[in-house]
Design an enzyme around this catalytic site. Structure first.
Site, mmCIF file in Angstrom:
data_model
loop_
_atom_site.group_PDB
_atom_site.id
_atom_site.type_symbol
_atom_site.label_atom_id
_atom_site.label_comp_id
_atom_site.label_asym_id
_atom_site.label_seq_id
_atom_site.Cartn_x
_atom_site.Cartn_y
_atom_site.Cartn_z
ATOM 1 N N ASP A 35 0.734 -1.251 0.111
ATOM 2 C CA ASP A 35 0.126 -0.168 -0.057
ATOM 3 C C ASP A 35 0.795 1.372 0.172
ATOM 4 O O ASP A 35 1.826 1.166 0.440
ATOM 5 C CB ASP A 35 -0.944 -0.119 1.300
ATOM 6 C CG ASP A 35 -2.115 0.829 0.949
ATOM 7 O OD1 ASP A 35 -2.284 1.487 -0.095
ATOM 8 O OD2 ASP A 35 -2.585 1.173 1.972
ATOM 9 N N TRP A 40 3.069 7.921 -2.617
ATOM 10 C CA TRP A 40 4.478 7.965 -3.165
ATOM 11 C C TRP A 40 4.613 8.956 -4.224
ATOM 12 O O TRP A 40 5.399 9.776 -4.301
ATOM 13 C CB TRP A 40 4.900 6.522 -3.273
ATOM 14 C CG TRP A 40 6.485 6.748 -3.642
ATOM 15 C CD1 TRP A 40 7.605 6.525 -2.745
ATOM 16 C CD2 TRP A 40 7.153 6.683 -5.068
ATOM 17 N NE1 TRP A 40 8.668 6.571 -3.526
ATOM 18 C CE2 TRP A 40 8.489 6.689 -4.968
ATOM 19 C CE3 TRP A 40 6.321 6.964 -6.224
ATOM 20 C CZ2 TRP A 40 9.263 6.815 -5.961
ATOM 21 C CZ3 TRP A 40 7.199 7.060 -7.219
ATOM 22 C CH2 TRP A 40 8.601 7.043 -7.181
ATOM 23 N N HIS A 52 2.646 3.235 -9.075
ATOM 24 C CA HIS A 52 2.283 1.530 -9.147
ATOM 25 C C HIS A 52 3.509 1.000 -9.902
ATOM 26 O O HIS A 52 3.975 0.018 -9.469
ATOM 27 C CB HIS A 52 1.086 1.381 -10.025
ATOM 28 C CG HIS A 52 0.035 1.937 -9.243
ATOM 29 N ND1 HIS A 52 -0.543 1.638 -7.857
ATOM 30 C CD2 HIS A 52 -1.230 2.601 -9.696
ATOM 31 C CE1 HIS A 52 -1.555 2.087 -7.562
ATOM 32 N NE2 HIS A 52 -1.873 2.688 -8.471
ATOM 33 N N SER A 80 -7.681 -5.481 -4.894
ATOM 34 C CA SER A 80 -8.624 -6.066 -4.362
ATOM 35 C C SER A 80 -10.080 -5.961 -4.936
ATOM 36 O O SER A 80 -10.104 -5.155 -5.823
ATOM 37 C CB SER A 80 -8.718 -5.206 -2.784
ATOM 38 O OG SER A 80 -9.329 -4.055 -2.958
ATOM 39 N N ARG A 86 -12.299 2.138 -7.981
ATOM 40 C CA ARG A 86 -11.421 3.047 -8.388
ATOM 41 C C ARG A 86 -11.780 3.984 -9.818
ATOM 42 O O ARG A 86 -12.380 3.175 -10.555
ATOM 43 C CB ARG A 86 -9.994 2.730 -8.525
ATOM 44 C CG ARG A 86 -9.490 2.332 -7.030
ATOM 45 C CD ARG A 86 -7.942 2.243 -6.783
ATOM 46 N NE ARG A 86 -7.661 1.991 -5.505
ATOM 47 C CZ ARG A 86 -6.536 2.138 -5.106
ATOM 48 N NH1 ARG A 86 -5.414 2.477 -5.729
ATOM 49 N NH2 ARG A 86 -6.052 1.949 -3.712
ATOM 50 N N LEU A 146 10.212 -20.730 -4.920
ATOM 51 C CA LEU A 146 9.328 -19.759 -4.266
ATOM 52 C C LEU A 146 7.991 -19.921 -4.857
ATOM 53 O O LEU A 146 7.627 -19.783 -6.030
ATOM 54 C CB LEU A 146 10.015 -18.374 -4.368
ATOM 55 C CG LEU A 146 9.020 -17.168 -3.892
ATOM 56 C CD1 LEU A 146 9.176 -17.070 -2.277
ATOM 57 C CD2 LEU A 146 9.605 -15.880 -4.335
ATOM 58 N N ARG A 209 -4.949 -1.595 9.047
ATOM 59 C CA ARG A 209 -6.118 -2.572 8.747
ATOM 60 C C ARG A 209 -5.908 -3.577 7.644
ATOM 61 O O ARG A 209 -4.712 -3.532 7.029
ATOM 62 C CB ARG A 209 -7.322 -1.705 8.398
ATOM 63 C CG ARG A 209 -7.053 -0.917 7.014
ATOM 64 C CD ARG A 209 -8.256 -0.232 6.520
ATOM 65 N NE ARG A 209 -7.954 0.853 5.409
ATOM 66 C CZ ARG A 209 -7.711 2.059 5.730
ATOM 67 N NH1 ARG A 209 -7.676 2.619 6.793
ATOM 68 N NH2 ARG A 209 -7.123 2.924 4.664
ATOM 69 N N GLU A 222 1.617 -12.987 12.761
ATOM 70 C CA GLU A 222 2.373 -11.871 13.345
ATOM 71 C C GLU A 222 2.095 -10.788 12.152
ATOM 72 O O GLU A 222 2.387 -10.948 11.094
ATOM 73 C CB GLU A 222 3.791 -12.315 13.393
ATOM 74 C CG GLU A 222 4.106 -13.169 14.366
ATOM 75 C CD GLU A 222 3.767 -12.440 15.802
ATOM 76 O OE1 GLU A 222 3.819 -11.498 16.034
ATOM 77 O OE2 GLU A 222 3.453 -13.476 16.806
HETATM 78 C C1 IPE Z 1 -5.539 -2.604 -0.181
HETATM 79 O O1 IPE Z 1 -5.121 -1.322 -0.437
HETATM 80 C C2 IPE Z 1 -5.484 -3.302 -1.554
HETATM 81 C C3 IPE Z 1 -4.159 -3.565 -1.910
HETATM 82 C C4 IPE Z 1 -3.259 -3.331 -1.571
HETATM 83 C C5 IPE Z 1 -4.095 -4.355 -3.275
HETATM 84 P P1 IPE Z 1 -6.198 -0.280 -0.628
HETATM 85 O O2 IPE Z 1 -5.293 1.165 -0.619
HETATM 86 O O3 IPE Z 1 -7.034 -0.667 -1.626
HETATM 87 O O4 IPE Z 1 -6.919 -0.112 0.838
HETATM 88 P P2 IPE Z 1 -7.690 0.799 1.934
HETATM 89 O O5 IPE Z 1 -8.999 1.354 0.536
HETATM 90 O O6 IPE Z 1 -6.944 1.512 2.079
HETATM 91 O O7 IPE Z 1 -8.465 -0.035 2.750
HETATM 92 C C1 IPE Z 2 -1.498 0.258 -3.362
HETATM 93 O O1 IPE Z 2 -1.212 1.516 -3.333
HETATM 94 C C2 IPE Z 2 -1.773 -0.350 -4.862
HETATM 95 C C3 IPE Z 2 -3.305 -0.899 -4.936
HETATM 96 C C4 IPE Z 2 -4.253 -0.663 -4.219
HETATM 97 C C5 IPE Z 2 -3.463 -1.385 -6.255
HETATM 98 P P1 IPE Z 2 -2.426 2.648 -3.503
HETATM 99 O O2 IPE Z 2 -2.883 3.014 -4.771
HETATM 100 O O3 IPE Z 2 -3.611 2.186 -2.597
HETATM 101 O O4 IPE Z 2 -1.827 3.981 -2.900
HETATM 102 P P2 IPE Z 2 -2.368 5.032 -1.871
HETATM 103 O O5 IPE Z 2 -2.930 4.347 -0.597
HETATM 104 O O6 IPE Z 2 -3.695 5.968 -2.463
HETATM 105 O O7 IPE Z 2 -1.312 5.809 -1.293
HETATM 106 MG MG MG Z 3 -4.019 2.277 -0.675
#
Ligand code: IPE
Ligand code: IPE
Ligand code: MG
Length: 261
Positions: A35, A40, A52, A80, A86, A146, A209, A222
């Protein structure tokens, strides 16, 4: 080892951190909620897609380090079920990146002995992405240095729903009675039935979370939360997570040995 040595890990070099790892205390299966790519990118004044893209480099490094350390299973949350909400443009960039990753990386995965699997409701993926996924799964199906599992269009609740549906089908066919259902039976119907439960879950970006990831499998895992954003989570950060994991396990051991003497 003295406990007074422990707080100083932040100042240690990568070599020193690696030397502190105890091979017998490494996790066998690491799961990661990757995440913080968007944040970033924002901090670098770049588009979210650039975040990404940079995150892919972290994935490569996790694979390399797991292989070096002999960690046998790595499960990464790439997309997810909720991520379908999105903006369409971001979704299509992510699917494009998935295709790019699989098409450019498959030779390397094979060379490294990485078996790729996916978990999730993959029928929601665009056809061309799905085709790359199936190709990579097939081409690596004989490998086992792996086990890399990529969660795509994944939801932990959906996984449990799918397992329950399969159990009910079996019951309908007359092959299952209520008393036959136990934890191991449910486990057999999860997407991850071929994998051990994760020993360590890492979530980057400061969120604390689970976001619908591996709800069943994380029962005794853990949990390690770090403010580091995913594109910045590289070898050093993984080593720090592994040392923290080892410390937790070890401290528990010491209490037991103190009690018994
Ligand atoms: C969780 O990240 C899903 C992935 C890393 C693929 P999100 O950025 O989608 O989660 P929330 O919305 O902060 O819970
Ligand atoms: C995780 O980074 C990648 C995916 C959920 C696909 P995010 O895109 O959720 O990045 P933030 O949380 O908005 O910074
Ligand atoms: Mg995120």
């Amino acid at each position: 080892m003295d406990t007074k040595d422990l707080p100083s890990v932040d100042q240690l070099s990568i070599e020193e951190l690696t030397a502190k790892l105890e091979p017998d205390l490494l996790p066998k299966h690491i799961a990661i909620i990757m995440d913080g790519n968007g944040r970033w990118a924002e901090m670098q004044h770049l588009s979210r897609v650039a975040g990404h893209q940079e995150g892919i480099k972290s994935v490569r490094e996790m694979i390399t380090v797991c292989l070096e350390l002999g960690i046998n299973a790595l499960t990464i949350y790439a997309f997810s079920q909720e991520n379908w909400n999105r903006p369409v443009q971001e979704i299509s960039s992510l699917m494009g990146l998935l295709e790019y990753y699989l098409s450019t990386e498959r030779a390397k995965l094979i060379e490294q002995g990485v078996r790729l699997r996916t978990i999730g409701r993959l029928d929601s993926l665009p056809a061309s992405a799905l085709q790359w996924v199936r190709t990579a799964e097939q081409e690596t199906s004989h490998l086992d240095r792996l086990h890399l599992t990529v969660a795509l269009s994944y939801g932990g609740r959906a996984e449990i729903v799918d397992a329950v549906r399969e159990l009910l089908h079996e019951a309908q066919d007359g092959n299952l009675r209520p008393d036959d259902v136990d934890e191991s039976r449910i486990q057999q119907y999860l997407y991850t039935h071929e994998l051990p439960d994760p020993d360590l879950l890492i979530r980057t970006s400061g969120e604390t979370r689970i976001s619908n990831f591996l709800l069943w499998q994380l029962a005794y895992t853990e949990l390690y939360f770090t403010p580091t954003l995913w594109p910045d989570f590289r070898r050093r950060e993984l080593l720090l997570a592994l040392l923290e994991y080892q410390r937790r396990e070890r401290r528990f051991g010491r209490v037991l040995s103190t009690v018994s003497t």
